[in-house]
Design an enzyme around this catalytic site. Sequence first.
Site, PDB file in Angstrom:
ATOM      1  N   GLY A   1       0.828  -1.175   0.096  1.00  8.56           N
ATOM      2  CA  GLY A   1      -0.073   0.123   0.148  1.00  8.56           C
ATOM      3  C   GLY A   1       0.840   1.207   0.021  1.00  8.56           C
ATOM      4  O   GLY A   1       0.352   2.227  -0.233  1.00  8.56           O
TER       5      GLY A   1
ATOM      6  N   GLY B   1       4.960   3.084  -0.708  1.00  6.87           N
ATOM      7  CA  GLY B   1       6.352   2.980  -1.291  1.00  6.87           C
ATOM      8  C   GLY B   1       6.934   4.164  -0.811  1.00  6.87           C
ATOM      9  O   GLY B   1       7.716   4.378   0.290  1.00  6.87           O
TER      10      GLY B   1
ATOM     11  N   GLU C   1      22.029   4.186  -0.049  1.00  2.90           N
ATOM     12  CA  GLU C   1      21.439   3.246  -1.309  1.00  2.90           C
ATOM     13  C   GLU C   1      21.152   4.271  -2.597  1.00  2.90           C
ATOM     14  O   GLU C   1      21.608   3.631  -3.783  1.00  2.90           O
ATOM     15  CB  GLU C   1      19.915   2.950  -0.947  1.00  2.90           C
ATOM     16  CG  GLU C   1      19.328   1.991  -1.896  1.00  2.90           C
ATOM     17  CD  GLU C   1      17.747   1.727  -1.368  1.00  2.90           C
ATOM     18  OE1 GLU C   1      17.364   1.879  -0.401  1.00  2.90           O
ATOM     19  OE2 GLU C   1      17.095   0.874  -2.125  1.00  2.90           O
TER      20      GLU C   1
ATOM     21  N   GLY D   1      14.828   2.891  -4.650  1.00  2.00           N
ATOM     22  CA  GLY D   1      15.562   3.796  -3.698  1.00  2.00           C
ATOM     23  C   GLY D   1      14.980   5.111  -3.575  1.00  2.00           C
ATOM     24  O   GLY D   1      15.618   5.990  -2.897  1.00  2.00           O
TER      25      GLY D   1
HETATM   26  C1  LIG Z   1      13.173  -4.447  -8.438  1.00  2.00           C
HETATM   27  C2  LIG Z   1      12.960  -3.701  -7.480  1.00  2.00           C
HETATM   28  C3  LIG Z   1      13.598  -4.028  -6.010  1.00  2.00           C
HETATM   29  C4  LIG Z   1      13.328  -3.346  -4.957  1.00  2.00           C
HETATM   30  N1  LIG Z   1      13.959  -3.521  -3.710  1.00  2.00           N
HETATM   31  C5  LIG Z   1      13.445  -3.222  -2.508  1.00  2.00           C
HETATM   32  C6  LIG Z   1      13.926  -3.616  -1.396  1.00  2.00           C
HETATM   33  O1  LIG Z   1      14.800  -4.440  -1.282  1.00  2.00           O
HETATM   34  N2  LIG Z   1      13.357  -3.208  -0.258  1.00  2.00           N
HETATM   35  C7  LIG Z   1      12.357  -2.165  -0.077  1.00  2.00           C
HETATM   36  O2  LIG Z   1      11.935  -1.890   0.895  1.00  2.00           O
HETATM   37  N3  LIG Z   1      11.865  -1.727  -1.325  1.00  2.00           N
HETATM   38  C8  LIG Z   1      12.330  -2.450  -2.577  1.00  2.00           C
HETATM   39  N4  LIG Z   1      11.698  -1.705  -3.803  1.00  2.00           N
HETATM   40  C9  LIG Z   1      10.675  -0.725  -3.694  1.00  2.00           C
HETATM   41  C10 LIG Z   1      11.095   0.479  -4.002  1.00  2.00           C
HETATM   42  O3  LIG Z   1      12.021   1.213  -3.386  1.00  2.00           O
HETATM   43  C11 LIG Z   1       9.930   1.382  -4.341  1.00  2.00           C
HETATM   44  O4  LIG Z   1       9.189   0.910  -5.704  1.00  2.00           O
HETATM   45  C12 LIG Z   1       9.913   2.899  -4.637  1.00  2.00           C
HETATM   46  O5  LIG Z   1      10.420   3.336  -3.476  1.00  2.00           O
HETATM   47  C13 LIG Z   1       8.675   3.440  -5.109  1.00  2.00           C
HETATM   48  O6  LIG Z   1       7.747   3.323  -4.246  1.00  2.00           O
HETATM   49  P1  LIG Z   1       6.215   2.499  -5.019  1.00  2.00           P
HETATM   50  O7  LIG Z   1       6.767   1.541  -5.845  1.00  2.00           O
HETATM   51  O8  LIG Z   1       5.493   2.213  -4.059  1.00  2.00           O
HETATM   52  O9  LIG Z   1       5.837   3.643  -5.804  1.00  2.00           O
HETATM   53  P2  LIG Z   1       4.653   4.887  -5.398  1.00  2.00           P
HETATM   54  O10 LIG Z   1       5.355   5.283  -4.047  1.00  2.00           O
HETATM   55  O11 LIG Z   1       3.298   4.297  -5.495  1.00  2.00           O
HETATM   56  O12 LIG Z   1       4.710   5.920  -6.519  1.00  2.00           O
HETATM   57  C14 LIG Z   1       4.235   5.861  -7.483  1.00  2.00           C
HETATM   58  C15 LIG Z   1       4.452   6.999  -8.573  1.00  2.00           C
HETATM   59  O13 LIG Z   1       3.738   8.215  -7.972  1.00  2.00           O
HETATM   60  C16 LIG Z   1       4.928   8.994  -8.038  1.00  2.00           C
HETATM   61  N5  LIG Z   1       4.749   9.751  -6.613  1.00  2.00           N
HETATM   62  C17 LIG Z   1       4.410   9.495  -5.272  1.00  2.00           C
HETATM   63  N6  LIG Z   1       4.687  10.471  -4.340  1.00  2.00           N
HETATM   64  C18 LIG Z   1       4.783  11.374  -5.177  1.00  2.00           C
HETATM   65  C19 LIG Z   1       4.768  12.786  -4.880  1.00  2.00           C
HETATM   66  N7  LIG Z   1       4.733  13.259  -3.491  1.00  2.00           N
HETATM   67  N8  LIG Z   1       5.282  13.794  -5.828  1.00  2.00           N
HETATM   68  C20 LIG Z   1       4.967  13.511  -6.901  1.00  2.00           C
HETATM   69  N9  LIG Z   1       5.232  12.236  -7.644  1.00  2.00           N
HETATM   70  C21 LIG Z   1       4.880  11.245  -6.479  1.00  2.00           C
HETATM   71  C22 LIG Z   1       6.087   8.380  -7.696  1.00  2.00           C
HETATM   72  O14 LIG Z   1       7.225   9.287  -8.159  1.00  2.00           O
HETATM   73  C23 LIG Z   1       5.873   7.241  -8.813  1.00  2.00           C
HETATM   74  O15 LIG Z   1       6.079   7.728 -10.056  1.00  2.00           O
HETATM   75  C24 LIG Z   1      12.212  -2.252  -4.736  1.00  2.00           C
HETATM   76  C25 LIG Z   1      11.448  -2.079  -6.013  1.00  2.00           C
HETATM   77  C26 LIG Z   1      11.895  -2.859  -7.277  1.00  2.00           C
HETATM   78  C27 LIG Z   1      10.949  -2.445  -8.433  1.00  2.00           C
END
Ligand SMILES: Cc1cc2nc3c(=O)[nH]c(=O)nc-3n(C[C@H](O)[C@H](O)[C@H](O)COP(=O)(O)OP(=O)(O)OC[C@H]3O[C@@H](n4cnc5c(N)ncnc54)[C@H](O)[C@@H]3O)c2cc1C
Length: 376
Positions: A127, A129, A239, A360
């Site tokens: 839910g 990130g 990171e 990251g």
């Molecule tokens: C291959 C892979 C490995 C990973 N490894 C890890 C790991 O080891 N441990 C871990 O904890 N996580 C891990 N992650 C998670 C990664 O850090 C998150 O995917 C990343 O931080 C983005 O979060 P989200 O995917 O929930 O996107 P969201 O936060 O849902 O964002 C979706 C979109 O909305 C935009 N957005 C959100 N908030 C704002 C704002 N305030 N202003 C403007 N735009 C906004 C974002 O920029 C993005 O374009 C991994 C992800 C991948 C794909």
Amino acid sequence: MKLDESYELFRETCTRFAREKIAPFVAEWEEAGIFPRELYREAAAAGVLNAAYPEEYGGGGGDMLHGLVGIEALLSGGSSGIVAGLGSLGIALPPILVLGSEEQKRRFLPPVLAGDKIAALAITEPGTGSDVSGISTRAVRDGKDYLVSGAKMFITSGVRADYVSVLARTGPDKHGGLSFFVVEKGMPGFSVSRALKKTGWWASDTAELAFDSVRVPEENRIGDEGSGFVALMRNFQHERLALAFYGHATAALVLEDALAYARERQAFGRPLVGFQVTRHKLARMATEVEAARTLNYSTALRVKAGEYLVKEVSMAKNFSADVAQRVCYEAVQILGGMGFMRETRVERLSRDARLLPIGGGTTEIMNEIIAKGLGL
Ligand SMILES: Cc1cc2nc3c(=O)[nH]c(=O)nc-3n(C[C@H](O)[C@H](O)[C@H](O)COP(=O)(O)OP(=O)(O)OC[C@H]3O[C@@H](n4cnc5c(N)ncnc54)[C@H](O)[C@@H]3O)c2cc1C
């Protein structure tokens, strides 16, 4: 960029490891979606896995710049996923190093640094990130233990991790109510919900994890209750710099392949480099790689010297991730149909690079940080 001897020797060690222990097997491991667990032990034995950690816990006694040089050199093996999988300790262990008690460091660090155990960091949830303070995995006191419940998403090395550094909510305060715990494989209630299939980073296992009232002893809480958010922000700094290094290193490798291809490949009676449009493309790609590498190293050297550079690290991550997108796009274009074939390093690394503006901390979040740093 030439660094002090200890870094250059380490670079050679990592490049040799990538050439001998990774490159020959990349295609097989990428298709399998995993690499052998034994590679952690081999990387530890070669001094590749643990260089940046204190000797008293089984590390090589180096510093963060060893870790960054290691990423750059290991990528020459041709798979970001393998480097990310091997390197998940790089995001999982720092909270323990920074917040943990001496007893916790002696318990958790040596087996990971020896390559016997695998460590992962679990922040992101299904839910939430980017909005870390919105996490809902909770750890509720129950006598001397905590009961941890919730889910974590996209966790690198999550499928086979033995130790997972989990950020969980221990109080109502948005930022001050977050704490780190080490959840161990085999604890009842802790399970891997699924192994996730991805666009790139195929050889790195990426998991969704479930925590169903996992009983975690107080001895596995890392640091004081409420200390998690600040520690995580420091963790992100490293990171993000690491991902910036992925960016310029990836771009440099695909440039190398595109140059070699453009010299060899003939069209209309001449090599591709015989066309000015190709030469100019390559010139621009080389300039961008140089700019990203220079920015990344200068930022890394300042961080190593003790500066806390939130804005500049975010700039380096964004710039380098952008450069990687552009240079990978052009490298695929120069290789033509071969750039779309799985047998080429360009194809694989260009898929892998798509993660860089997301992982990251996304480009948009980095820009928010930069704007804040500008006083906006
Ligand atoms: C291959 C892979 C490995 C990973 N490894 C890890 C790991 O080891 N441990 C871990 O904890 N996580 C891990 N992650 C998670 C990664 O850090 C998150 O995917 C990343 O931080 C983005 O979060 P989200 O995917 O929930 O996107 P969201 O936060 O849902 O964002 C979706 C979109 O909305 C935009 N957005 C959100 N908030 C704002 C704002 N305030 N202003 C403007 N735009 C906004 C974002 O920029 C993005 O374009 C991994 C992800 C991948 C794909």
